[in-house]
Design a protein around this motif. Structure first.
Motif, mmCIF file in Angstrom:
data_model
loop_
_atom_site.group_PDB
_atom_site.id
_atom_site.type_symbol
_atom_site.label_atom_id
_atom_site.label_comp_id
_atom_site.label_asym_id
_atom_site.label_seq_id
_atom_site.Cartn_x
_atom_site.Cartn_y
_atom_site.Cartn_z
ATOM 1 N N TYR A 161 -13.740 -4.066 2.089
ATOM 2 C CA TYR A 161 -13.445 -3.201 3.236
ATOM 3 C C TYR A 161 -14.245 -1.898 3.182
ATOM 4 O O TYR A 161 -14.580 -1.329 4.228
ATOM 5 C CB TYR A 161 -11.948 -2.887 3.285
ATOM 6 C CG TYR A 161 -11.082 -4.119 3.323
ATOM 7 C CD1 TYR A 161 -11.008 -4.902 4.470
ATOM 8 C CD2 TYR A 161 -10.352 -4.533 2.209
ATOM 9 C CE1 TYR A 161 -10.230 -6.038 4.516
ATOM 10 C CE2 TYR A 161 -9.568 -5.669 2.238
ATOM 11 C CZ TYR A 161 -9.509 -6.422 3.391
ATOM 12 O OH TYR A 161 -8.742 -7.556 3.422
ATOM 13 N N ARG A 162 -14.541 -1.427 1.982
ATOM 14 C CA ARG A 162 -15.296 -0.180 1.842
ATOM 15 C C ARG A 162 -16.785 -0.370 2.101
ATOM 16 O O ARG A 162 -17.513 0.603 2.264
ATOM 17 C CB ARG A 162 -15.107 0.377 0.420
ATOM 18 C CG ARG A 162 -13.684 0.798 0.101
ATOM 19 C CD ARG A 162 -13.618 1.390 -1.306
ATOM 20 N NE ARG A 162 -12.263 1.698 -1.730
ATOM 21 C CZ ARG A 162 -11.640 2.847 -1.494
ATOM 22 N NH1 ARG A 162 -12.250 3.794 -0.811
ATOM 23 N NH2 ARG A 162 -10.413 3.043 -1.922
ATOM 24 N N ASP A 205 -10.547 -3.725 -2.938
ATOM 25 C CA ASP A 205 -10.791 -3.261 -1.573
ATOM 26 C C ASP A 205 -12.266 -3.035 -1.294
ATOM 27 O O ASP A 205 -12.614 -2.456 -0.266
ATOM 28 C CB ASP A 205 -9.996 -1.981 -1.297
ATOM 29 C CG ASP A 205 -10.179 -0.923 -2.385
ATOM 30 O OD1 ASP A 205 -11.223 -0.959 -3.071
ATOM 31 O OD2 ASP A 205 -9.286 -0.073 -2.541
ATOM 32 N N ARG A 265 -2.833 4.692 -6.605
ATOM 33 C CA ARG A 265 -3.771 3.569 -6.571
ATOM 34 C C ARG A 265 -3.519 2.576 -7.701
ATOM 35 O O ARG A 265 -3.667 1.372 -7.522
ATOM 36 C CB ARG A 265 -5.219 4.078 -6.639
ATOM 37 C CG ARG A 265 -6.237 2.988 -6.306
ATOM 38 C CD ARG A 265 -7.653 3.532 -6.293
ATOM 39 N NE ARG A 265 -8.570 2.554 -5.734
ATOM 40 C CZ ARG A 265 -9.086 1.547 -6.419
ATOM 41 N NH1 ARG A 265 -8.769 1.377 -7.685
ATOM 42 N NH2 ARG A 265 -9.913 0.693 -5.845
ATOM 43 N N HIS A 276 -17.644 7.710 2.427
ATOM 44 C CA HIS A 276 -16.477 8.335 1.810
ATOM 45 C C HIS A 276 -16.197 9.658 2.514
ATOM 46 O O HIS A 276 -17.111 10.437 2.775
ATOM 47 C CB HIS A 276 -16.728 8.576 0.321
ATOM 48 C CG HIS A 276 -16.998 7.323 -0.464
ATOM 49 N ND1 HIS A 276 -16.014 6.399 -0.750
ATOM 50 C CD2 HIS A 276 -18.139 6.835 -1.016
ATOM 51 C CE1 HIS A 276 -16.531 5.404 -1.444
ATOM 52 N NE2 HIS A 276 -17.820 5.636 -1.613
ATOM 53 N N GLU A 324 0.798 -1.214 0.000
ATOM 54 C CA GLU A 324 0.000 0.000 0.000
ATOM 55 C C GLU A 324 0.835 1.270 0.000
ATOM 56 O O GLU A 324 0.458 2.262 -0.617
ATOM 57 C CB GLU A 324 -0.909 0.022 1.237
ATOM 58 C CG GLU A 324 -2.084 -0.917 1.183
ATOM 59 C CD GLU A 324 -3.171 -0.395 0.283
ATOM 60 O OE1 GLU A 324 -3.791 0.615 0.620
ATOM 61 O OE2 GLU A 324 -3.375 -0.989 -0.782
ATOM 62 N N PRO A 337 -5.770 1.546 7.034
ATOM 63 C CA PRO A 337 -6.665 2.112 6.013
ATOM 64 C C PRO A 337 -7.873 1.247 5.710
ATOM 65 O O PRO A 337 -8.914 1.743 5.292
ATOM 66 C CB PRO A 337 -5.764 2.235 4.780
ATOM 67 C CG PRO A 337 -4.736 1.178 4.971
ATOM 68 C CD PRO A 337 -4.472 1.159 6.453
ATOM 69 N N GLN A 338 -7.765 -0.057 5.923
ATOM 70 C CA GLN A 338 -8.838 -0.980 5.563
ATOM 71 C C GLN A 338 -9.775 -1.297 6.730
ATOM 72 O O GLN A 338 -10.566 -2.235 6.646
ATOM 73 C CB GLN A 338 -8.256 -2.282 5.019
ATOM 74 C CG GLN A 338 -7.543 -3.157 6.062
ATOM 75 C CD GLN A 338 -6.222 -2.593 6.521
ATOM 76 O OE1 GLN A 338 -5.450 -2.094 5.723
ATOM 77 N NE2 GLN A 338 -5.967 -2.655 7.827
ATOM 78 N N HIS A 395 -9.298 7.196 -3.306
ATOM 79 C CA HIS A 395 -7.935 7.034 -2.800
ATOM 80 C C HIS A 395 -7.707 7.931 -1.575
ATOM 81 O O HIS A 395 -7.154 7.500 -0.562
ATOM 82 C CB HIS A 395 -6.947 7.381 -3.911
ATOM 83 C CG HIS A 395 -5.506 7.246 -3.516
ATOM 84 N ND1 HIS A 395 -4.921 6.033 -3.226
ATOM 85 C CD2 HIS A 395 -4.526 8.181 -3.356
ATOM 86 C CE1 HIS A 395 -3.641 6.217 -2.909
ATOM 87 N NE2 HIS A 395 -3.387 7.509 -2.981
ATOM 88 N N TRP A 408 -9.573 6.557 1.392
ATOM 89 C CA TRP A 408 -8.861 5.390 1.936
ATOM 90 C C TRP A 408 -7.795 5.833 2.932
ATOM 91 O O TRP A 408 -7.675 5.268 4.029
ATOM 92 C CB TRP A 408 -8.238 4.631 0.759
ATOM 93 C CG TRP A 408 -7.591 3.322 1.076
ATOM 94 C CD1 TRP A 408 -6.243 3.086 1.167
ATOM 95 C CD2 TRP A 408 -8.221 2.067 1.307
ATOM 96 N NE1 TRP A 408 -6.013 1.762 1.441
ATOM 97 C CE2 TRP A 408 -7.209 1.114 1.529
ATOM 98 C CE3 TRP A 408 -9.556 1.654 1.344
ATOM 99 C CZ2 TRP A 408 -7.487 -0.226 1.787
ATOM 100 C CZ3 TRP A 408 -9.836 0.321 1.594
ATOM 101 C CH2 TRP A 408 -8.799 -0.604 1.817
ATOM 102 N N HIS A 439 -9.374 7.554 6.160
ATOM 103 C CA HIS A 439 -9.945 6.605 7.122
ATOM 104 C C HIS A 439 -8.856 6.068 8.048
ATOM 105 O O HIS A 439 -9.111 5.822 9.235
ATOM 106 C CB HIS A 439 -10.640 5.453 6.393
ATOM 107 C CG HIS A 439 -12.087 5.719 6.095
ATOM 108 N ND1 HIS A 439 -13.045 5.772 7.091
ATOM 109 C CD2 HIS A 439 -12.740 5.958 4.928
ATOM 110 C CE1 HIS A 439 -14.227 6.025 6.550
ATOM 111 N NE2 HIS A 439 -14.075 6.146 5.259
#
Length: 359
Positions: A148-149, A145, A137, A154, A109, A282-283, A183, A186, A189
């Motif tokens: 995870y989202r 991903d 990205r 967002h 990542e 991030p995930q 991106h 991500w 977060h």
């Protein structure tokens, strides 16, 4: 404690890092946000007062005079150097860091660099900080991903939830702008999770600032040696049992704040002088809104238990995960309306029996 791998060396050719000249994301990074001004009059050569364009702020190659001003010790390839310069120059301008010393860790990542902190940076117990610089990205290995989202809002570069229709449509249609917004979300977060968890007492780095494709955080290690990953160590029995309980304590803190790490293992835990530090957030997923949160959580706990099993700590990963999950009030078995059950299906009948006994 026996160190199996004391230092990992990451050799990157120009081809292995990024072909930045062809990267649209390199030219279109978001400008630096979430970063209070730290400039002091007379400390450094004053920058032109005219506002630079977004491309100059974020991704376009720096003018020669600015490259000379932001020179650093780390010997990077040409493409990597350009990426570091454009991702970290704003932090240099704002007196967060004075030098980039070495590559600490290269990942799927992002890359993490040890930096010399500016003396004015507060709340540091040593003169170093870590800079996590995200890969564009298109060059990231973790491209799938969506799991995870799922159920996650967002957020923009200021950490605010995106509600503007045009931006949400760009994300939904995965336009170039929409992909850049995703991106940024991500990364932010991770920033949000780190700040919440650190305030809650979890063993995570202190997040200092973020923006322009990078995060600055507290550094784990000393001048010459970065903290190794827990996976590279063999622990004695006493320390293994103690650290296992400490990791579980941190997992419980995550759950209490509505987080599942999502990629937790001994590879994402640093060890330094008897202490652990959880990294890479991030995930993170929300157990309230992500339908796959429980299996992701079970996977996290299982990976931790597998490492400590090799250190002589016995456990039942699935039972432990379900117990921790239920202790926070989350359902181990999802509720299903009776009208959706098939009386001829064995698993549906088992579910109905368990639900009836619970009721």
């Amino acid at each position: 404690m026996k160190v199996l791998v004391t230092k990992e060396v990451f050799e990157m050719s120009q081809h292995d890092f990024f072909d930045l000249e062809d990267s649209e994301e390199f030219v279109n990074q978001s400008s630096i946000r979430n970063m209070p001004s730290r400039r002091k009059a007379g400390d450094r050569k004053a920058l032109p007062k005219t506002r630079r364009s977004t491309a100059q702020q974020a991704g376009a190659p720096l003018p020669a005079d600015r490259r000379e001003d932001f020179s650093f010790t780390y010997m990077a390839s040409r493409h990597e150097r350009e990426w570091i310069e454009n991702s970290l120059v704003g932090f240099y301008d704002e007196h967060w860091l004075d030098d980039v010393l070495r590559l600490v860790q290269g990942g799927k990542e992002a890359h993490v660099y040890q930096c010399l902190a500016n003396p004015s940076v507060p709340d540091l117990d040593q003169p170093f900080l870590a800079a996590k610089v995200y890969r564009p990205r298109k060059f990231r290995n973790l491209k799938n991903d969506a799991v995870y989202r799922q159920g996650r809002e967002h957020i923009d570069a200021d950490g605010r939830v995106i509600r503007e229709v045009g931006m949400l449509q760009s994300i939904a249609y995965k336009t170039a702008w929409g992909m850049q917004l995703m991106h940024t979300s991500w990364i932010e977060h991770e920033v949000k999770a780190m700040r919440i968890l650190h305030a809650a007492g979890a063993d995570v780095p202190l997040c200092l600032a973020s923006g322009n494709n990078a995060i600055l955080m507290s550094y784990c290690g000393d001048e010459n040696t970065p903290a190794p990953m827990l996976n590279s160590l063999e622990l004695d029995s006493t320390e293994a049992h103690s650290l296992f309980q400490r990791v579980l304590h941190n997992i419980e803190i995550l759950l209490s704040k509505g987080y599942v790490h999502g990629d937790l293992s001994a590879y994402n835990i640093l060890y330094w002088q008897g202490e652990i530090t959880l990294i890479d957030f991030p995930q993170v997923v929300d157990p309230h809104t992500n339908q796959d949160a429980l299996p992701i959580f079970v996977r996290d706990v299982t990976r931790i238990c597998e490492y400590f099993s090799r250190q002589g700590v016995r456990s039942n990963p699935v039972k432990l995960a379900h117990s921790m999950w239920a202790a926070r009030g989350y359902q181990v078995i999802r509720e299903v309306h009776p009208s959706l059950l098939n009386p001829d299906d064995r698993l549906d009948r088992q579910y109905w029996k368990k639900a009836s006994r619970k009721g």
